[in-house]
Design a protein around this motif. Structure first.
Motif, short mmCIF file in Angstrom:
data_model
loop_
_atom_site.label_atom_id
_atom_site.label_comp_id
_atom_site.label_asym_id
_atom_site.label_seq_id
_atom_site.Cartn_x
_atom_site.Cartn_y
_atom_site.Cartn_z
N GLY A 1 -1.83 5.58 -20.31
CA GLY A 1 -3.26 5.34 -20.42
C GLY A 1 -3.81 4.28 -19.48
N VAL A 2 -3.08 3.97 -18.42
CA VAL A 2 -3.57 2.98 -17.46
C VAL A 2 -4.35 3.70 -16.37
CG1 VAL A 2 -2.90 1.24 -15.77
CG2 VAL A 2 -1.63 1.47 -17.91
N ASP A 3 -5.54 3.17 -16.03
CA ASP A 3 -6.35 3.77 -14.96
C ASP A 3 -5.80 3.31 -13.61
OD1 ASP A 3 -8.15 4.69 -13.18
OD2 ASP A 3 -9.89 3.64 -14.02
N LEU A 4 -4.92 4.12 -13.02
CA LEU A 4 -4.28 3.71 -11.78
C LEU A 4 -5.24 3.70 -10.59
CD1 LEU A 4 -0.65 5.10 -11.47
CD2 LEU A 4 -1.44 2.74 -11.42
N GLY A 5 -6.33 4.47 -10.68
CA GLY A 5 -7.31 4.51 -9.60
C GLY A 5 -7.81 3.11 -9.25
N ARG A 6 -8.12 2.34 -10.30
CA ARG A 6 -8.64 0.99 -10.06
C ARG A 6 -7.56 0.08 -9.48
NH1 ARG A 6 -11.20 -0.47 -15.62
NH2 ARG A 6 -11.23 -2.57 -14.76
N ILE A 7 -6.33 0.27 -9.96
CA ILE A 7 -5.21 -0.53 -9.44
C ILE A 7 -5.00 -0.23 -7.94
CG2 ILE A 7 -2.72 -0.92 -9.60
CD1 ILE A 7 -4.22 -2.09 -11.92
N TRP A 8 -5.08 1.06 -7.59
CA TRP A 8 -4.90 1.43 -6.18
C TRP A 8 -5.99 0.81 -5.31
CZ3 TRP A 8 -3.55 7.37 -6.80
CH2 TRP A 8 -2.26 7.47 -7.32
N ASP B 1 7.03 4.31 -11.20
CA ASP B 1 6.80 5.63 -11.80
C ASP B 1 5.32 5.81 -12.16
OD1 ASP B 1 6.84 8.01 -13.11
OD2 ASP B 1 8.63 7.55 -14.29
N PRO B 2 4.51 6.22 -11.20
CA PRO B 2 3.06 6.32 -11.43
C PRO B 2 2.72 7.28 -12.58
CG PRO B 2 3.70 7.20 -9.25
CD PRO B 2 4.90 6.55 -9.83
N LEU B 3 3.48 8.39 -12.69
CA LEU B 3 3.17 9.39 -13.71
C LEU B 3 3.28 8.77 -15.11
CD1 LEU B 3 2.43 12.35 -13.37
CD2 LEU B 3 4.77 12.92 -14.05
N MET B 4 4.36 8.02 -15.31
CA MET B 4 4.61 7.40 -16.61
C MET B 4 3.52 6.38 -16.93
SD MET B 4 6.54 7.86 -18.93
CE MET B 4 7.29 7.27 -20.40
N VAL B 5 3.14 5.60 -15.94
CA VAL B 5 2.12 4.58 -16.15
C VAL B 5 0.81 5.23 -16.57
CG1 VAL B 5 0.79 2.73 -15.07
CG2 VAL B 5 3.21 3.00 -14.52
N ILE C 1 0.84 -1.20 0.00
CA ILE C 1 0.00 0.00 0.00
C ILE C 1 0.87 1.25 0.00
CG2 ILE C 1 -1.61 1.34 1.39
CD1 ILE C 1 -2.83 -1.39 2.28
N PHE C 2 1.92 1.21 0.81
CA PHE C 2 2.79 2.38 0.86
C PHE C 2 3.54 2.56 -0.45
CE2 PHE C 2 6.81 4.47 1.49
CZ PHE C 2 6.41 5.65 2.08
N GLY C 3 4.07 1.45 -0.97
CA GLY C 3 4.87 1.52 -2.18
C GLY C 3 4.10 2.11 -3.35
N LEU C 4 2.83 1.73 -3.46
CA LEU C 4 2.06 2.14 -4.61
C LEU C 4 1.45 3.53 -4.45
CD1 LEU C 4 1.47 0.89 -7.31
CD2 LEU C 4 -0.72 0.11 -6.43
N MET C 5 0.90 3.82 -3.25
CA MET C 5 0.20 5.11 -3.13
C MET C 5 0.71 5.97 -1.99
SD MET C 5 -3.44 3.31 -2.78
CE MET C 5 -3.81 2.02 -1.71
N THR C 6 1.90 5.66 -1.47
CA THR C 6 2.49 6.40 -0.34
C THR C 6 1.47 6.73 0.75
OG1 THR C 6 2.25 8.46 -1.60
CG2 THR C 6 4.43 7.43 -1.58
N VAL C 7 0.59 5.77 1.03
CA VAL C 7 -0.32 5.92 2.18
C VAL C 7 0.24 5.09 3.32
CG1 VAL C 7 -2.58 5.26 3.08
CG2 VAL C 7 -2.40 6.36 0.85
N VAL C 8 0.52 5.74 4.44
CA VAL C 8 0.95 5.01 5.63
C VAL C 8 -0.32 4.59 6.37
CG1 VAL C 8 2.21 5.13 7.80
CG2 VAL C 8 3.08 6.32 5.80
N ASN C 9 -0.66 3.31 6.26
CA ASN C 9 -1.96 2.87 6.76
C ASN C 9 -1.90 2.48 8.24
OD1 ASN C 9 -4.54 1.93 7.08
ND2 ASN C 9 -4.07 -0.09 6.20
#
Lengths: 405, 295
Positions: B188-195, B180-184, B34-42
């Motif tokens: 054209g990848v919908d990162l919202g769904r991946i997150w 690199d989330p920006l590049m992904v 979770i942290f790696g992908l969206m930098t959320v410290v849960n």
């Protein structure tokens, strides 16, 4: 006066003379006992039991016309098991609610906070849970009474019974906080004095019931018996892990105290053959008439049997009532003196007494062993009473050791 | 003999450490993902572990089947994770990383109190299934079968997770998103769904850890508070956001706690922080971490 008028007057007069207590009770202010206790928090289940005992005493006293003809009120307040909250509630009870006396507190550290308030306000306080310091200097006072057992008495009694009946070579597992450390120290000291051996001990953080890393070492030491000071929610996980590692088969297990509610929650399968001390269990009703009366009254009112701590609440309230009647006063100093002068009392299990130097209650205690699942009687008959330790000042530190001249 | 300690005792200690580490790994992998992908410290990870144990208690009562519960309870908790991500975390996108941290911290308090309201303040007990009760002789000690089972489940889940991340397209996107989330996004990848998916997966793993821990440690409202601290230590030692780091550090911390408990029980609580301090001094980004991920 005709016959009808005569009868009416006579009946009215009779009523006046027959129920003076009730009339007087209605005519004056009630006597108020403030009762802080942790209705929320880890000890909530024990607190609820403590409260039920106090409610029963309250009801019985008022049914008999109150105290010195005045009604009794018991004011319960949640101290959340926090010393600061306990102190605040006590202060409010004394200053705003005009409590004449304080009974309650259900943890060593909260008792201390309550006691500081009652000392400052010069009110009599009967403490109803375990603590060594509450009846020792510098914390105690002439107005501080201690109804409950304490770690010294409990662990010395368990050591004595254990050496005779359980084993000679011991290992102690204890939660690393005040009550756990005291039990470990007292128990280890007593076992050594009685000629036994402490093979080792295992402190663990209270509330972190993962014992697996400790168990192989204990097994390797091959103790006859283990004292498990694993209070509250740690109790069942400890026993389950001891069972799953095979330790329960290799060594007998004792704990300082047994609680009916926790034992029932964990079940006889987990608790079978575990030893523990207590100052009361409902099985005493089979042999002690006072206990029979208490258990029956409790069962009738609450539709469940009492656990041990209910009796502390019950006895605490009854002792205030007895002291006020003896002193013919609600003045705390006079009530305290009256209790010390008439030190014997008997509310639910036979005679107890106050020791004059430290206002500590001395009372019988019992050693229990949990029955096998097939031997449990009904829903609540989990304990076998396997030993009795009569009230005995040898089990407690002396007046001098506790700082009383 | 090492330091006057029989080897069999040491072997026993290493084995118990493996189980402690296994539970930590399951927790830390989710936290790290979770942290790696969206930098959320849960911060609510521990509370959701606790929720997993409680949900399992209830499901066990309804289904009467441990095996069904083992599958269903993590799904239920994972679904709760999806809801949290969609309705609580997502509105905080683009704000400072402190905001989700505060939110999840508050959420953990809410969850602990809610559980007390629903299931009561007194702890509950769960039994391992009959097939897994008892102990098996490993030669050097009798070891509980259930604990062996926990190690096996952990290993299976990790293998499954590795296959998912390395061999599937979604796994490829997740790995790319970590780098690199920006590049992904630009591709054209919908990162919202991946997150959303990754958050649910991480929380589901925490739920699974809770289900597995219940029969060993009992079920009580505060159970998450203790473990969350150790989990953060594991993630920091392993390197924030690194999966191999979470696995290695989890097992390492489990073993260190177990062995310290053997030699110096009073030190067992402190030693994990000592290890963390040393790792931070020598490798500030953790054993497997890459510098600058959190910036």
């Amino acid at each position: 006066m005709d016959r009808r008028a005569f009868l009416a007057t006579g009946a009215a007069a009779a009523a006046t003379f027959t129920f003076p207590a009730i009339l007087r009770a209605q005519s004056r202010d009630p006597i108020r006992i403030g009762f802080p206790l942790p209705l929320t928090g880890t000890f909530a289940a024990i607190a609820a039991d403590l409260q039920r005992g106090a409610q029963l005493a309250h009801e019985e006293i008022n049914a008999k016309g109150g105290i010195m003809g005045r009604k009794l009120e018991v004011l319960f307040r949640d101290d959340q098991l926090k010393p600061a909250v306990g102190a605040q509630r006590t202060k409010e009870l004394i200053e705003n609610d005009k409590a004449d006396f304080i009974v309650g507190g259900l943890a060593a550290h909260v008792q201390m906070a309550i006691n500081e308030q009652t000392k400052a306000a010069k009110k009599l306080y009967i403490s109803v849970s375990q603590s060594d310091e509450i009846s020792a200097k510098p914390d105690t006072s002439p107005l501080t009474f201690h109804e409950a057992l304490n770690p010294t008495i409990t662990s010395r009694a368990m050591a004595q019974f254990g050496m005779q009946n359980i084993g000679k070579k011991w290992w102690v597992v204890y939660a690393d906080y005040a009550w756990g450390k005291q039990n470990n120290a007292v128990f280890s000291d007593r076992i050594a004095k009685l000629g036994g051996t402490i093979l080792g001990n295992t402190p663990y953080p209270l509330g972190k019931p993962e014992f697996s890393a400790h168990l192989p070492k204990i097994q390797a030491a091959k103790p006859d018996a283990i004292l498990a000071v694993t209070p509250g929610a740690d109790n069942v996980p400890f026993l389950k892990q001891a069972i799953s590692f095979g330790l329960k088969k290799e060594a007998r297990i004792a704990q300082p105290l047994h609680f009916l509610f926790y034992t029932k929650e964990g079940g006889a399968e987990v608790f079978q053959d575990i030893y523990g001390a207590t100052h009361f269990c409902h099985e005493l009703a089979e042999t002690i008439p006072e206990s029979k009366r208490y258990v029956e009254a409790f069962q009738k009112k609450f539709n469940q049997p009492p656990d041990a701590y209910s009796t502390y609440g019950y006895s605490g309230i009854k002792e205030i009532a007895r002291g006020v009647e003896l002193a013919k006063s609600t003045d705390s100093d006079q009530v305290a003196n009256a209790l010390r002068k008439n030190r014997e009392y008997n509310h639910y299990k036979g005679k107890q007494y106050w020791r004059a130097c430290d206002n500590k209650s001395f009372q019988d205690l019992w050693i229990l062993k949990v029955r096998a699942p097939q031997q449990v009687k009904g829903e609540w008959g989990l304990f076998d009473v396997v030993g009795k330790v009569a009230a005995n000042e040898e089990l407690e530190r002396t007046c001098a050791e506790k700082g009383h001249a | 003999m090492i330091l006057d300690v029989p080897l069999s005792a040491l072997a026993a200690q290493v084995f118990t450490g493996l189980v402690l580490g296994g539970i930590l790994v399951l927790m830390a992998v989710g936290l790290s993902l979770i942290f790696g992908l969206m930098t959320v410290v849960n911060f609510s990870h521990g509370a959701l572990y606790m929720l997993g144990a409680y949900v399992a208690f209830t499901l066990l009562g309804v289904t009467k089947s441990f095996w069904l519960t083992l599958i269903l309870a993590p799904l239920v908790v994972g679904t709760v994770g999806l809801i949290i991500q969609r309705f609580l975390i997502r509105p905080l996108y683009g704000r400072s990383p402190d905001d989700p941290l505060l939110l999840t911290f508050g959420l953990s308090l809410v969850l602990v109190e809610s559980v007390k309201v629903v299931w009561g303040k007194v702890g509950l007990t769960v039994d391992p299934p009959r097939d897994l009760a008892g102990a098996v002789n490993l030669g050097f000690m009798n070891f509980p079968v259930y604990r062996l089972f926990v190690v096996a489940v952990t290993a299976l889940v990790l293998v499954g997770l590795w296959l998912f991340l390395e061999k599937t397209n979604v796994g490829l996107v997740i790995r790319a998103g970590t780098r690199d989330p920006l590049m992904v996004r630009a591709l054209g990848v919908d990162l919202g769904r991946i997150w959303l998916l990754v958050f649910g997966l991480g929380i589901g793993l925490a739920g699974l850890a809770g289900v597995l821990a219940g029969p060993m440690r009992g079920v009580y409202a505060e159970m998450g508070v203790e473990i969350i601290i150790e989990c953060f230590v594991v993630v920091v030692v392993g390197g924030m956001g690194s999966l191999p780091g979470a696995i290695v550090a989890g097992l390492l911390i489990g073993e260190i706690v177990s062995l310290t408990t053997f030699f110096a029980p009073k030190m067992a609580e402190i030693v994990v922080f000592l290890v963390m301090a040393i790792v931070l001094l020598v490798r500030p980004s953790g054993l497997f971490g890459e510098a600058g991920l959190a910036e």
